[in-house]
Design a protein around this motif. Sequence first.
Motif, mmCIF file in Angstrom:
data_model
loop_
_atom_site.group_PDB
_atom_site.id
_atom_site.type_symbol
_atom_site.label_atom_id
_atom_site.label_comp_id
_atom_site.label_asym_id
_atom_site.label_seq_id
_atom_site.Cartn_x
_atom_site.Cartn_y
_atom_site.Cartn_z
ATOM 1 N N LEU A 878 0.724 -1.217 0.029
ATOM 2 C CA LEU A 878 -0.022 -0.104 -0.128
ATOM 3 C C LEU A 878 0.794 1.148 0.045
ATOM 4 O O LEU A 878 0.273 2.402 -0.092
ATOM 5 N N GLY A 879 2.122 1.217 0.071
ATOM 6 C CA GLY A 879 3.048 2.150 0.034
ATOM 7 C C GLY A 879 2.913 3.253 1.061
ATOM 8 O O GLY A 879 3.182 4.416 1.108
ATOM 9 N N VAL A 880 2.755 2.604 2.368
ATOM 10 C CA VAL A 880 2.636 3.311 3.778
ATOM 11 C C VAL A 880 3.655 2.764 4.630
ATOM 12 O O VAL A 880 4.493 1.850 4.299
ATOM 13 N N SER A 881 4.064 3.628 5.339
ATOM 14 C CA SER A 881 4.945 3.384 6.361
ATOM 15 C C SER A 881 4.770 2.983 8.016
ATOM 16 O O SER A 881 5.580 2.742 8.736
ATOM 17 N N SER A 882 3.541 3.333 8.471
ATOM 18 C CA SER A 882 3.087 3.091 9.523
ATOM 19 C C SER A 882 1.537 2.769 9.572
ATOM 20 O O SER A 882 0.842 2.793 8.416
ATOM 21 N N ARG A 883 0.977 2.419 10.661
ATOM 22 C CA ARG A 883 -0.446 1.926 11.111
ATOM 23 C C ARG A 883 -1.255 3.235 10.881
ATOM 24 O O ARG A 883 -2.558 3.096 10.069
ATOM 25 N N ALA A 884 -0.692 4.323 10.994
ATOM 26 C CA ALA A 884 -1.669 5.696 10.650
ATOM 27 C C ALA A 884 -1.850 5.873 9.001
ATOM 28 O O ALA A 884 -2.835 6.069 8.694
ATOM 29 N N GLY A 885 -1.108 5.156 8.349
ATOM 30 C CA GLY A 885 -1.173 5.449 7.005
ATOM 31 C C GLY A 885 -2.163 4.460 6.386
ATOM 32 O O GLY A 885 -2.665 4.506 5.364
ATOM 33 N N LEU A 886 -2.742 3.288 7.379
ATOM 34 C CA LEU A 886 -3.540 2.435 6.813
ATOM 35 C C LEU A 886 -5.092 3.019 6.652
ATOM 36 O O LEU A 886 -5.882 2.543 6.111
ATOM 37 N N ASP A 887 -5.504 4.138 7.618
ATOM 38 C CA ASP A 887 -6.523 4.721 7.796
ATOM 39 C C ASP A 887 -7.144 5.360 6.407
ATOM 40 O O ASP A 887 -6.523 6.042 5.744
ATOM 41 N N GLY A 888 -8.540 4.761 6.206
ATOM 42 C CA GLY A 888 -9.040 5.196 4.731
ATOM 43 C C GLY A 888 -8.426 4.179 3.720
ATOM 44 O O GLY A 888 -8.996 4.295 2.444
ATOM 45 N N LEU A 889 -7.663 3.513 3.971
ATOM 46 C CA LEU A 889 -7.126 2.382 2.886
ATOM 47 C C LEU A 889 -7.873 1.218 2.964
ATOM 48 O O LEU A 889 -7.863 0.324 1.782
ATOM 49 N N VAL A 890 -8.136 0.677 3.941
ATOM 50 C CA VAL A 890 -8.675 -0.543 4.201
ATOM 51 C C VAL A 890 -10.115 -0.600 4.998
ATOM 52 O O VAL A 890 -10.312 0.313 5.352
#
Length: 890
Positions: A878-890
């Motif tokens: 997903l091209g993110v570096s932390s859990r915070a970046g998952l918000d809104g993607l899954v």
Amino acid sequence: MKAPADPTERQADRLRWAMLVRQGELDAAVHAIKDTGSLGTVITGPPGVGKSFLASAVLSSLGSGVYPLRLRTSTTGPSSAYACLGALLARLPKGASASSTGLLLAVERMLREDAAGQPVVLVVEFAGPIDEASIGVLLHLLLSGTARLLAVAQRATDLPADFLRLVRRRRLAEIPLRGIGMPETRRLVSALVDGRVASSAVGELHHACGGNPAAVQGIVRRERSSGNLHKRGGVWTLDAPVQPEQGSGTDEIIRARWAREPQDVREVIEHLAVARRVPIAGLAGLFGSEVLVDMEDRSIIAVDGSEHRCAYLREPRMAELVRERLGPDRHRELASLTSLGGAPEESGLDREDLVSYVEWSLDVGSKVGSELVVHAARAAIGLFEPLRALDILDRAGNLREPLLVEAAFHRASALSLLERKDEALDVLDSLPPDVVERLEPIARARHAAAKSELLTWLPERGDAQEPLHAAWDASARTPQADPAAVRDAGEILDLAEFRIRAFRGDFSPVLDSLESASRRVGSSEDFRRESSLLLAQGWAACGREADAAALIASLALNSPQRVDEDAYVAAAFAVWIANGDWKRCVDLCESYVDRGGRRLSLRGGLAELFLALALAIAGRASTALGPLLNAIAQLEEFPARNALATAYAATAFAYAQLGDTGEAEGYLQRARDAAGKAAPWLFGYLAEFCEGMALRWLGDPGASAFLLERAAAEEAAGRIAAAGNEVFGASVPGTEREFLWIERLAHRRQGALAHLMASIASASRRKDPEALLDAAEVAYGMELDEIEARCAALALDFARDRADSAAAGRAQTRLDRLTRVLPMLPLVPQVPAPVLTERERQIAVMAASGAANRDIAEAVGVSVRTVEGHLYQVFMKLGVSSRAGLDGLV
């Protein structure tokens, strides 16, 4: 569907099929019988809706755990005491009936012994009067808890007063039955034939069963055996109209009720059976008001709310059975008592009654006024029964002017409905020139408009505008004509001119005239309304989609009962599909089909085609295939409005979206073979659009050029919305020229779909992933999955080119979801998007919600180390570096 040999098995088989569409009522009745706080249930409804069948199904559902006792009220008139309980009383010991109390207790004791501990269910059909003594015994059995009641009656008010009181106090549950509708008939017939059924066939079968599910199986079996109901291209369809089943137990009950009535009541019934509807004042003059009041109180007759205040028989089947028993002499005698030979507007009959009355009168040789016969032919056309209209006109005898001309108009209309347009034009051409010359302005305008409409379909036989010019010239030569008639004639000719333009899609030159006509002061409401429908179609094609939608909505709101339904459906479909409002198109077409009627035998194929087109254009190809194949089966049997080429092209488009190359190419060839016949512009445009889109999905290198060539032609004709849709369809992946073209056209358009296309074109030209993701969200809100997938695929590529991992992650998440929805993506990213596995998605969702790794491990049943490994893969994909970046993607 082989019929069981044993009669009992056949009845059980019919019962099983009929209850497929009565499950809710069956469950409610069974619950009422079992409920300890209830005394039972009463099944009510008009004759022929399957009340007795439902009662039998209730007993079948209760099974061997109950003791049923069937009782029946008298159908032949007043009965003696305890007549309803004759079989029971015969078994009582001597002396048990010496007193009323003793009889009650003896009957109660005997039933308990017979039931041997099982609940007793009294099954009573209230087909006639019941004596007070029997009522007392039945009430005692219910109130003492000895038995439950399973009753059948036409109305709750037909029950004895004590039982009606129990219904109103909810001690007896009323289960009202109505005739089944089109959706239930479709479900039942589809189950019986185990396949898809054309709407035209469902409409005919629905009409034949009269709303009674118990009759459907027998009718379907009969029509299959005769070959009338057969498969065409995997779809069950009909060759000819279906006749209702004749003869039933209900018919015998109705005949018995008629026979036991007093002579004066029977005469009123016979009179109304022949005349269908008679003004109540005239009927009172013949038979007296007391008889009519009594018949209305007993629900034998009713009085409609028309200005004529016409009386009619409440049970249509009673009228049919009575007519069957009347000989020609008696019919003529009864017909002579009515005034139906006068002006049609004085008859007081609705269209179906008028057509039936005239047909019956002609059958028995009764004299019918020529004006009434011609009016009946017109009514049959309004009922979408052109064959009945032609039959009536064939038997009309020699007609004189002006009825001769009126009959020619109706004959041409009937032939046109049957798609026999050459013959229809021949009928109008056969009118002698001197007769046409003598026509009044309105009749002359109608003649010209009818010829003009037929010539739009038959361009090889002449110019469609020539009859209109001739009529205008003739009008100019008669300056002494009534000004109001000249105005009405002018409206007819104006509308005919507008229709020619709409047929050809030549909207731009007449949009101002149409708008003016829709608001013309002093014009008729019909003229303004039809002008508005044509204006809405023109606006939708020429870039004023939002204005068109507002106009269509105002027509539906302000005059829902006055708008011609077929014209409204065609206009509304054109408007809403241009706005991208495909769900409203689906609702519109499904509602049209569900309302049923004989019109489906002529228009069912078109209705299913419109429904399927909306689904296919919205990307619901798998859902669209069913109605598409249904439409093709019907249009091959009856080529309504030369729409078959459009149906073939739309089917090719659907198969192409599903990745079925062989079927798509086959239907493309069939579409090309069927092309060339005159058809409305909308059908031609949709056929070409679907063909081009099918080629694009199949990867044909010439698809884009095909669509762009047609877009240029549409733009040159002023049909901006049509052009914009074709350029957008061609622009995958698209060039800068195409994107600029879409933006330029969108600036001249209205509505959400045009704005969405402009946003996608602009973002694609600028390679802006964020703007494309915003457009994807808009497409998601409009439930346009393929456009959303196109946006997501482009956004993913552009985000990766910019090393924008957040945008890439969001784009990939959309594609991840859409790959599970769409059989194929309309555009595949240059670098395929990684897809999360089910386990990765499960862990990512929990992590995005704030769960710790240890909590996730316990919930999933894996080690913490495994959770960490899955999250690493998720972050990389997903091209993110932390859990915070998952918000809104899954």
